[in-house]
Design a protein around this motif. Sequence first.
Motif, PDB file in Angstrom:
ATOM      1  N   LEU A  10       0.808  -1.202   0.000  1.00  0.00           N
ATOM      2  CA  LEU A  10       0.000   0.000   0.000  1.00  0.00           C
ATOM      3  C   LEU A  10       0.846   1.258   0.000  1.00  0.00           C
ATOM      4  O   LEU A  10       2.006   1.251   0.367  1.00  0.00           O
ATOM      5  CB  LEU A  10      -0.918   0.010   1.224  1.00  0.00           C
ATOM      6  CG  LEU A  10      -1.935  -1.136   1.319  1.00  0.00           C
ATOM      7  CD1 LEU A  10      -2.714  -1.012   2.607  1.00  0.00           C
ATOM      8  CD2 LEU A  10      -2.875  -1.145   0.143  1.00  0.00           C
ATOM      9  N   ALA A  11       0.231   2.358  -0.406  1.00  0.00           N
ATOM     10  CA  ALA A  11       0.932   3.640  -0.456  1.00  0.00           C
ATOM     11  C   ALA A  11       1.012   4.236   0.943  1.00  0.00           C
ATOM     12  O   ALA A  11       0.521   5.317   1.222  1.00  0.00           O
ATOM     13  CB  ALA A  11       0.202   4.592  -1.398  1.00  0.00           C
TER      14      ALA A  11
ATOM     15  N   GLU B 245      -6.721  -3.098  -2.212  1.00  0.00           N
ATOM     16  CA  GLU B 245      -5.869  -3.103  -3.410  1.00  0.00           C
ATOM     17  C   GLU B 245      -6.286  -1.991  -4.366  1.00  0.00           C
ATOM     18  O   GLU B 245      -5.438  -1.337  -4.991  1.00  0.00           O
ATOM     19  CB  GLU B 245      -5.945  -4.476  -4.083  1.00  0.00           C
ATOM     20  CG  GLU B 245      -5.282  -5.578  -3.246  1.00  0.00           C
ATOM     21  CD  GLU B 245      -5.789  -6.962  -3.597  1.00  0.00           C
ATOM     22  OE1 GLU B 245      -6.468  -7.106  -4.627  1.00  0.00           O
ATOM     23  OE2 GLU B 245      -5.500  -7.907  -2.825  1.00  0.00           O
ATOM     24  N   ALA B 246      -7.588  -1.768  -4.484  1.00  0.00           N
ATOM     25  CA  ALA B 246      -8.076  -0.679  -5.338  1.00  0.00           C
ATOM     26  C   ALA B 246      -7.634   0.673  -4.794  1.00  0.00           C
ATOM     27  O   ALA B 246      -7.262   1.578  -5.556  1.00  0.00           O
ATOM     28  CB  ALA B 246      -9.595  -0.742  -5.466  1.00  0.00           C
ATOM     29  N   ASP B 247      -7.648   0.817  -3.471  1.00  0.00           N
ATOM     30  CA  ASP B 247      -7.177   2.061  -2.864  1.00  0.00           C
ATOM     31  C   ASP B 247      -5.713   2.303  -3.215  1.00  0.00           C
ATOM     32  O   ASP B 247      -5.308   3.435  -3.524  1.00  0.00           O
ATOM     33  CB  ASP B 247      -7.329   2.011  -1.336  1.00  0.00           C
ATOM     34  CG  ASP B 247      -8.765   2.170  -0.880  1.00  0.00           C
ATOM     35  OD1 ASP B 247      -9.613   2.550  -1.715  1.00  0.00           O
ATOM     36  OD2 ASP B 247      -9.039   1.920   0.309  1.00  0.00           O
TER      37      ASP B 247
ATOM     38  N   GLY C 271      -5.105   5.833   2.697  1.00  0.00           N
ATOM     39  CA  GLY C 271      -5.455   6.273   4.038  1.00  0.00           C
ATOM     40  C   GLY C 271      -6.626   5.519   4.624  1.00  0.00           C
ATOM     41  O   GLY C 271      -6.598   5.069   5.772  1.00  0.00           O
ATOM     42  N   ALA C 272      -7.700   5.354   3.843  1.00  0.00           N
ATOM     43  CA  ALA C 272      -8.880   4.649   4.327  1.00  0.00           C
ATOM     44  C   ALA C 272      -8.566   3.175   4.569  1.00  0.00           C
ATOM     45  O   ALA C 272      -9.036   2.572   5.543  1.00  0.00           O
ATOM     46  CB  ALA C 272     -10.021   4.791   3.325  1.00  0.00           C
ATOM     47  N   ALA C 273      -7.750   2.585   3.686  1.00  0.00           N
ATOM     48  CA  ALA C 273      -7.389   1.176   3.849  1.00  0.00           C
ATOM     49  C   ALA C 273      -6.627   0.963   5.146  1.00  0.00           C
ATOM     50  O   ALA C 273      -6.874  -0.011   5.871  1.00  0.00           O
ATOM     51  CB  ALA C 273      -6.551   0.712   2.654  1.00  0.00           C
ATOM     52  N   LEU C 274      -5.709   1.862   5.461  1.00  0.00           N
ATOM     53  CA  LEU C 274      -4.937   1.709   6.684  1.00  0.00           C
ATOM     54  C   LEU C 274      -5.843   1.792   7.907  1.00  0.00           C
ATOM     55  O   LEU C 274      -5.681   1.041   8.868  1.00  0.00           O
ATOM     56  CB  LEU C 274      -3.851   2.768   6.769  1.00  0.00           C
ATOM     57  CG  LEU C 274      -2.952   2.655   8.016  1.00  0.00           C
ATOM     58  CD1 LEU C 274      -2.211   1.326   8.039  1.00  0.00           C
ATOM     59  CD2 LEU C 274      -1.968   3.806   8.081  1.00  0.00           C
ATOM     60  N   LEU C 275      -6.819   2.683   7.887  1.00  0.00           N
ATOM     61  CA  LEU C 275      -7.759   2.777   9.004  1.00  0.00           C
ATOM     62  C   LEU C 275      -8.552   1.481   9.159  1.00  0.00           C
ATOM     63  O   LEU C 275      -8.847   1.042  10.273  1.00  0.00           O
ATOM     64  CB  LEU C 275      -8.714   3.954   8.790  1.00  0.00           C
ATOM     65  CG  LEU C 275      -8.095   5.354   8.933  1.00  0.00           C
ATOM     66  CD1 LEU C 275      -9.119   6.417   8.539  1.00  0.00           C
ATOM     67  CD2 LEU C 275      -7.596   5.588  10.356  1.00  0.00           C
ATOM     68  N   GLU C 276      -8.900   0.859   8.036  1.00  0.00           N
ATOM     69  CA  GLU C 276      -9.655  -0.395   8.094  1.00  0.00           C
ATOM     70  C   GLU C 276      -8.775  -1.539   8.592  1.00  0.00           C
ATOM     71  O   GLU C 276      -9.252  -2.417   9.327  1.00  0.00           O
ATOM     72  CB  GLU C 276     -10.247  -0.715   6.731  1.00  0.00           C
ATOM     73  CG  GLU C 276     -11.356   0.248   6.319  1.00  0.00           C
ATOM     74  CD  GLU C 276     -11.972  -0.092   4.974  1.00  0.00           C
ATOM     75  OE1 GLU C 276     -11.367  -0.894   4.235  1.00  0.00           O
ATOM     76  OE2 GLU C 276     -13.049   0.435   4.674  1.00  0.00           O
ATOM     77  N   VAL C 277      -7.501  -1.555   8.184  1.00  0.00           N
ATOM     78  CA  VAL C 277      -6.566  -2.559   8.704  1.00  0.00           C
ATOM     79  C   VAL C 277      -6.482  -2.425  10.224  1.00  0.00           C
ATOM     80  O   VAL C 277      -6.571  -3.408  10.972  1.00  0.00           O
ATOM     81  CB  VAL C 277      -5.167  -2.382   8.078  1.00  0.00           C
ATOM     82  CG1 VAL C 277      -4.157  -3.304   8.772  1.00  0.00           C
ATOM     83  CG2 VAL C 277      -5.191  -2.683   6.580  1.00  0.00           C
TER      84      VAL C 277
ATOM     85  N   GLY D 253       7.038   8.885   2.027  1.00  0.00           N
ATOM     86  CA  GLY D 253       5.966   8.121   2.655  1.00  0.00           C
ATOM     87  C   GLY D 253       6.173   6.636   2.602  1.00  0.00           C
ATOM     88  O   GLY D 253       5.266   5.859   2.844  1.00  0.00           O
ATOM     89  N   GLU D 254       7.393   6.186   2.291  1.00  0.00           N
ATOM     90  CA  GLU D 254       7.671   4.758   2.221  1.00  0.00           C
ATOM     91  C   GLU D 254       8.872   4.430   3.063  1.00  0.00           C
ATOM     92  O   GLU D 254       9.855   5.159   3.098  1.00  0.00           O
ATOM     93  CB  GLU D 254       7.926   4.326   0.759  1.00  0.00           C
ATOM     94  CG  GLU D 254       6.708   4.486  -0.118  1.00  0.00           C
ATOM     95  CD  GLU D 254       6.963   4.001  -1.514  1.00  0.00           C
ATOM     96  OE1 GLU D 254       8.094   3.549  -1.785  1.00  0.00           O
ATOM     97  OE2 GLU D 254       6.048   4.038  -2.339  1.00  0.00           O
TER      98      GLU D 254
END
Length: 274
Positions: free
Chosen positions: A9-10, A127-129, A136-142, A270-271
Amino acid sequence: MKDEAVVELAHPGIWVAHGAAPAMDGAHSHDDIELNVVTSGAIEYLMGERRVRVEQGQSAVFWASLPHRLLAPAGAPAEVCWAHVPLSTVLTWDLPAVDLRPLLEGRPALASVPPDVDAASVWRRWEADFARRDAGAALLEVQALMRRTLRAARTQPCGTGPTSRPLEMAAFIMDRFRDPIAAADVAAVAHLNTEYAMTLFRKAWNMTIGDFLLRRRVAEAQRLLAITDLDCSAVGYAAGFGSGSNFYAQFAKLVGTSPGQYRAALRTTGEEPG
């Protein structure tokens, strides 16, 4: 892993995958908190001398720094969703101590996935994110799914952890890692002689007392580099290293880059480096 979707993820060091669970030829370790969700079948890990089984509809969270091996399935390969989050990132989430401490003591958390969570769809959304460079939203969901697993596991304790004395020693290190502690101090907590304590600890955790202490200090340094403006030397001392030179050497050895380069990479790209 075969026939799976894999994406980083980014956001620093986040890695997700889904697909058939492969058998591993040997144990490996990586300094992440690992989240698994089994969507069909079951998987079984060998963690030291312990076997941890995760059934369909269950999620598991564990510190992957402790060597672990995925065993060959007895029947058809299981389908699994994985997420790896660097420990340094998880430490910035301010998880409740009641959840974080057993996790860092090597006790995996197992819980049932809420019935309204379709893990395969969730992973595809993450993956789409990533494809849109908006993780950002994916990380919150993780984070949310990991928190729910840890919270639910409080009432469903996993009985596969080490025996009480290795846990006592690990807990002492987790509490006192910033202090100048030695193997003899750790052994004294469990009322053991140093040589036997070192043997018992290594058998339970698949690493030495010194390695466990070092990994915890480096993870704390990564957290401080990410969330504070302390200069690198101050970060080393705050994480428990007794000298700047030792901090720089050990950090580079474990992380693969200097503390300054690590912080710069987080803030400019950011990586995570390495």
